[in-house]
Design a protein around this motif. Structure first.
Motif, PDB file in Angstrom:
ATOM      1  N   CYS A  50       4.100   8.360  -7.301  1.00 14.17           N
ATOM      2  CA  CYS A  50       3.650   9.548  -6.549  1.00 14.17           C
ATOM      3  C   CYS A  50       3.690  10.782  -7.437  1.00 14.17           C
ATOM      4  N   LYS A  51       4.781  10.946  -8.154  1.00 12.98           N
ATOM      5  CA  LYS A  51       4.940  12.109  -9.034  1.00 12.98           C
ATOM      6  C   LYS A  51       3.865  12.113 -10.116  1.00 12.98           C
ATOM      7  N   GLU A  52       3.620  10.956 -10.720  1.00 11.07           N
ATOM      8  CA  GLU A  52       2.589  10.847 -11.760  1.00 11.07           C
ATOM      9  C   GLU A  52       1.205  11.145 -11.200  1.00 11.07           C
ATOM     10  N   LEU A  53       0.907  10.605 -10.026  1.00 13.20           N
ATOM     11  CA  LEU A  53      -0.393  10.846  -9.404  1.00 13.20           C
ATOM     12  C   LEU A  53      -0.573  12.327  -9.094  1.00 13.20           C
ATOM     13  N   LEU A  54       0.431  12.956  -8.512  1.00 10.27           N
ATOM     14  CA  LEU A  54       0.336  14.382  -8.190  1.00 10.27           C
ATOM     15  C   LEU A  54       0.137  15.216  -9.443  1.00 10.27           C
ATOM     16  N   SER A  55       0.758  14.837 -10.528  1.00 12.81           N
ATOM     17  CA  SER A  55       0.599  15.556 -11.793  1.00 12.81           C
ATOM     18  C   SER A  55      -0.843  15.453 -12.302  1.00 12.81           C
ATOM     19  N   VAL A  56      -1.404  14.254 -12.241  1.00 14.81           N
ATOM     20  CA  VAL A  56      -2.795  14.036 -12.672  1.00 14.81           C
ATOM     21  C   VAL A  56      -3.760  14.825 -11.777  1.00 14.81           C
ATOM     22  N   LEU A  57      -3.552  14.749 -10.470  1.00 15.23           N
ATOM     23  CA  LEU A  57      -4.431  15.457  -9.531  1.00 15.23           C
ATOM     24  C   LEU A  57      -4.337  16.970  -9.712  1.00 15.23           C
ATOM     25  N   ASN A  58      -3.123  17.473  -9.942  1.00 16.90           N
ATOM     26  CA  ASN A  58      -2.931  18.906 -10.157  1.00 16.90           C
ATOM     27  C   ASN A  58      -3.675  19.360 -11.408  1.00 16.90           C
ATOM     28  N   ALA A  59      -3.524  18.627 -12.507  1.00 14.63           N
ATOM     29  CA  ALA A  59      -4.208  18.989 -13.756  1.00 14.63           C
ATOM     30  C   ALA A  59      -5.727  18.995 -13.565  1.00 14.63           C
ATOM     31  N   LYS A  81       0.830  -1.205   0.000  1.00 17.77           N
ATOM     32  CA  LYS A  81       0.000   0.000   0.000  1.00 17.77           C
ATOM     33  C   LYS A  81       0.864   1.255   0.000  1.00 17.77           C
ATOM     34  N   LYS A  82       1.935   1.204  -0.790  1.00 17.14           N
ATOM     35  CA  LYS A  82       2.825   2.352  -0.903  1.00 17.14           C
ATOM     36  C   LYS A  82       3.208   2.524  -2.364  1.00 17.14           C
ATOM     37  N   LEU A  83       3.190   3.757  -2.833  1.00 19.50           N
ATOM     38  CA  LEU A  83       3.561   4.051  -4.213  1.00 19.50           C
ATOM     39  C   LEU A  83       5.051   4.316  -4.322  1.00 19.50           C
ATOM     40  N   SER A  84       5.596   4.024  -5.468  1.00 17.56           N
ATOM     41  CA  SER A  84       6.994   4.360  -5.735  1.00 17.56           C
ATOM     42  C   SER A  84       7.090   5.880  -5.924  1.00 17.56           C
ATOM     43  N   PRO A  85       8.284   6.454  -5.813  1.00 23.25           N
ATOM     44  CA  PRO A  85       8.431   7.898  -6.054  1.00 23.25           C
ATOM     45  C   PRO A  85       7.895   8.311  -7.430  1.00 23.25           C
ATOM     46  N   ARG A  86       8.130   7.488  -8.454  1.00 23.46           N
ATOM     47  CA  ARG A  86       7.630   7.799  -9.790  1.00 23.46           C
ATOM     48  C   ARG A  86       6.097   7.799  -9.815  1.00 23.46           C
TER      49      ARG A  86
END
Length: 191
Positions: free
Chosen positions: A13-22, A6-11
């Protein structure tokens, strides 16, 4: 090993944050008084647990398109709901709960809404939350979503679902064991 599940890799996390930001920027009307920088700080900082990010990713992975819909001043938490236009595709054709699933003699669905939500670390929307969501746009115009069912209704074998038709929210009932290709569930998550 189980903790890493139940933990995301750094990559990731970065991809998810980018999608959520958009999505956040595209849908500013859902969160007029909230700043992305503060949401991102909460999601990226020590304040957000790895499991909460994993849960957000699960919402995204199953088609929920999570977005910020509020901020709880008492708890300091940001509130995310599934904001996909129609019920999340990766969660359809499920009955309401485990009891309903086990009661089916034939043609059982693969899963149920309550267990799926718990496994994802989210909660089904209540009727009140579903109505709040509909104030932010028109959702479930062709589909429907299971919502939290009061225990007195559930004890009698029923479960509630909701949709948006003819310019208004409708809340209906079905046998909890029923499932349809156009019915899923929407979740909420506080971070």
């Amino acid at each position: 090993m189980n903790n890493n599940k139940k933990k995301l890799s750094p990559r990731q996390c970065k991809e998810l944050l980018s999608v959520l930001n958009a999505r956040f920027e595209k849908n500013r009307s859902r969160h007029k008084d909230i700043e992305w920088d503060k949401v991102q700080a909460r999601l990226s900082g020590n304040q957000a647990s790895a499991e909460k990010l994993w849960s957000l990713n699960e919402m995204e992975r199953t088609g929920g398109e999570p977005d910020v819909v509020g901020y709880d001043k008492k708890t300091g938490q940001y509130i995310f709901y599934d904001c996909s236009v129609e019920s999340p595709k990766g969660r359809r054709s499920v009955c309401y709960d485990r009891e309903a699933l086990e009661s089916r003699k034939a043609h059982k669905p693969e899963n149920n809404a309550m267990d799926m939500a718990a496994a994802m670390g989210i909660e089904l929307l209540t009727e009140e939350q579903y109505r709040e969501l509909q104030q932010l746009g028109n959702f479930d115009t062709k589909t429907s979503s299971w919502i939290i069912t009061p225990s007195d209704i559930r004890k009698l074998g029923g479960a509630l679902f909701a949709d948006f038709r003819y310019g208004r929210v409708f809340v209906y009932h079905n046998g909890a064991e029923s499932y349809y290709a156009a019915r899923a569930f929407r979740g909420s998550l506080r971070i």
